[in-house]
Design a protein around this motif. Structure first.
Motif, short mmCIF file in Angstrom:
data_model
loop_
_atom_site.label_atom_id
_atom_site.label_comp_id
_atom_site.label_asym_id
_atom_site.label_seq_id
_atom_site.Cartn_x
_atom_site.Cartn_y
_atom_site.Cartn_z
N LEU A 20 0.82 -1.21 0.00
CA LEU A 20 0.00 0.00 0.00
C LEU A 20 0.86 1.27 0.00
O LEU A 20 1.81 1.38 0.76
N VAL A 21 0.53 2.21 -0.88
CA VAL A 21 1.17 3.52 -0.85
C VAL A 21 0.09 4.58 -0.71
O VAL A 21 -1.05 4.37 -1.12
N GLN A 22 0.43 5.70 -0.09
CA GLN A 22 -0.58 6.71 0.18
C GLN A 22 0.00 8.11 0.18
O GLN A 22 1.19 8.30 0.37
N ARG A 64 2.59 12.81 -3.78
CA ARG A 64 3.18 12.17 -2.60
C ARG A 64 3.04 10.66 -2.65
O ARG A 64 3.93 9.93 -2.24
N MET A 65 1.90 10.21 -3.18
CA MET A 65 1.68 8.77 -3.30
C MET A 65 2.68 8.18 -4.30
O MET A 65 3.29 7.14 -4.05
N LEU A 66 2.87 8.87 -5.44
CA LEU A 66 3.77 8.38 -6.47
C LEU A 66 5.22 8.37 -5.98
O LEU A 66 5.99 7.47 -6.31
N GLU A 70 7.68 5.17 -5.95
CA GLU A 70 9.00 5.20 -6.56
C GLU A 70 10.05 4.70 -5.58
O GLU A 70 10.95 3.96 -5.93
N GLN A 71 9.90 5.12 -4.32
CA GLN A 71 10.83 4.72 -3.27
C GLN A 71 10.84 3.21 -3.07
O GLN A 71 11.86 2.62 -2.73
N LEU A 72 9.67 2.59 -3.28
CA LEU A 72 9.57 1.14 -3.10
C LEU A 72 10.09 0.38 -4.31
O LEU A 72 10.17 -0.83 -4.30
N GLY A 73 10.38 1.11 -5.38
CA GLY A 73 10.88 0.48 -6.58
C GLY A 73 9.79 -0.04 -7.49
O GLY A 73 10.01 -0.93 -8.30
N ALA A 74 8.59 0.54 -7.36
CA ALA A 74 7.48 0.11 -8.21
C ALA A 74 7.47 0.94 -9.49
O ALA A 74 8.03 2.04 -9.53
N ALA A 92 -9.70 21.52 2.91
CA ALA A 92 -10.01 20.22 2.34
C ALA A 92 -8.87 19.27 2.61
O ALA A 92 -7.70 19.62 2.46
N GLU A 93 -9.21 18.07 3.03
CA GLU A 93 -8.20 17.04 3.12
C GLU A 93 -8.41 16.11 1.95
O GLU A 93 -9.53 15.68 1.67
N LEU A 94 -7.35 15.82 1.22
CA LEU A 94 -7.44 14.87 0.14
C LEU A 94 -6.46 13.75 0.41
O LEU A 94 -5.31 13.99 0.75
N TYR A 95 -6.95 12.55 0.27
CA TYR A 95 -6.13 11.39 0.57
C TYR A 95 -6.26 10.43 -0.59
O TYR A 95 -7.37 10.14 -1.04
N SER A 96 -5.14 9.98 -1.11
CA SER A 96 -5.19 9.00 -2.18
C SER A 96 -4.36 7.79 -1.78
O SER A 96 -3.33 7.94 -1.13
N TYR A 97 -4.83 6.63 -2.13
CA TYR A 97 -4.07 5.44 -1.83
C TYR A 97 -4.22 4.41 -2.94
O TYR A 97 -5.19 4.45 -3.70
#
Lengths: 107, 158
Positions: A20-22, A64-66, A70-74, A92-97
């Protein structure tokens, strides 16, 4: 980086699941925009200032999710979801995962 | 003189909230980091397809929930920042704490079931009191994470 909100990517095969990335952000517009939006509420219609706010927030959360992926090597993020929450007035809070994966093009 | 009688209590609460709030938050982040380290081997995804070689038992819904409140100082700072607009960083840490804690509790329950993976994770949040005008200084967030816990033996791929 491939970003999709489906589980599979057409023409690709997922070879490794990274997890999971977020990304999240909370943004607000300055007081002037809040006042303008309050006035606009009288006549109705699009609240351009707040639309802008959402666009900025969405972009930042996605970035931020991307970065995490990238850090995980995906090289792809599948099954992307967005949620918003109203933590305080005028912000507004925006959250993507999503799930970071390594995908290979099918021969 | 009457002015100071109004201002001083607010300042005292602000300073107190700054120190105690920072301490509580740091302790929470430390505890999150150490507990997350124990779950390095648990794979959590938000995809729903069952992986190859997935065992029939254990299999089931796992839930993690938490309610976290921001401290008075951070809410005060956020309310000031709202005047000029931009990112409200003090609230971002609040949401991060809530999500990580909810996800951790979800993983704890998955492990208690004997699972080693959680699929199809979704987050939901609601606000208790934080958005109402009367309780402007009480930013609270309720975070809810849910998913399906499964077990995949080590040798099975993807």
């Amino acid at each position: 980086m491939i970003v999709v909100n489906t589980e599979a990517i057409p023409g690709y095969r997922v070879t490794e699941v990274k997890g999971l990335v977020q990304g999240n952000t909370i943004r607000a517009k300055h007081l002037g925009r809040d006042v303008a939006a309050g006035l606009k509420n009288l006549v109705g219609g699009e609240l351009v200032g707040y639309t802008e706010l959402l666009v900025e927030a969405r972009r930042q959360a996605l970035e931020r999710m991307l970065a995490q992926a990238e850090q995980l090597g995906a090289n792809a993020v599948v099954n992307v979801r967005f949620t918003t929450s109203a933590i305080t007035q005028g912000a507004a809070e925006l959250y993507s995962y999503g799930t970071a994966v390594v995908a290979q093009e099918e021969a | 003189m009457a002015f100071w009688f109004q201002v001083i209590p607010v300042l005292v609460v602000l300073v107190l909230a700054l120190f105690v709030g920072t301490f509580v938050e740091r302790r929470h982040f430390r505890s999150l980091a150490t507990r997350e380290a124990q779950f390095r081997d648990m794979l959590v995804t938000d995809t729903g397809r069952l992986p190859v070689g997935c065992a029939a038992v254990p299999f089931g819904l796992v839930i993690g929930e938490v309610v976290v409140a921001s401290d008075y100082f951070k809410t005060f700072v956020a309310n000031l920042k709202k005047l000029v607009g931009g990112e409200l960083r003090t609230f971002e840490t609040l949401m991060e704490r809530a999500r990580r804690e909810a996800l951790l509790r979800l993983m704890e329950r998955a492990r208690a079931m004997g699972a080693n993976r959680v699929l199809n994770v979704r987050f939901a949040s609601s606000n208790i009191g934080g958005t109402s005008r009367r309780r402007k200084n009480a930013a609270m967030v309720e975070m809810y994470a849910y998913g399906t816990a499964i077990y995949v033996p080590e040798q099975a791929t993807s």
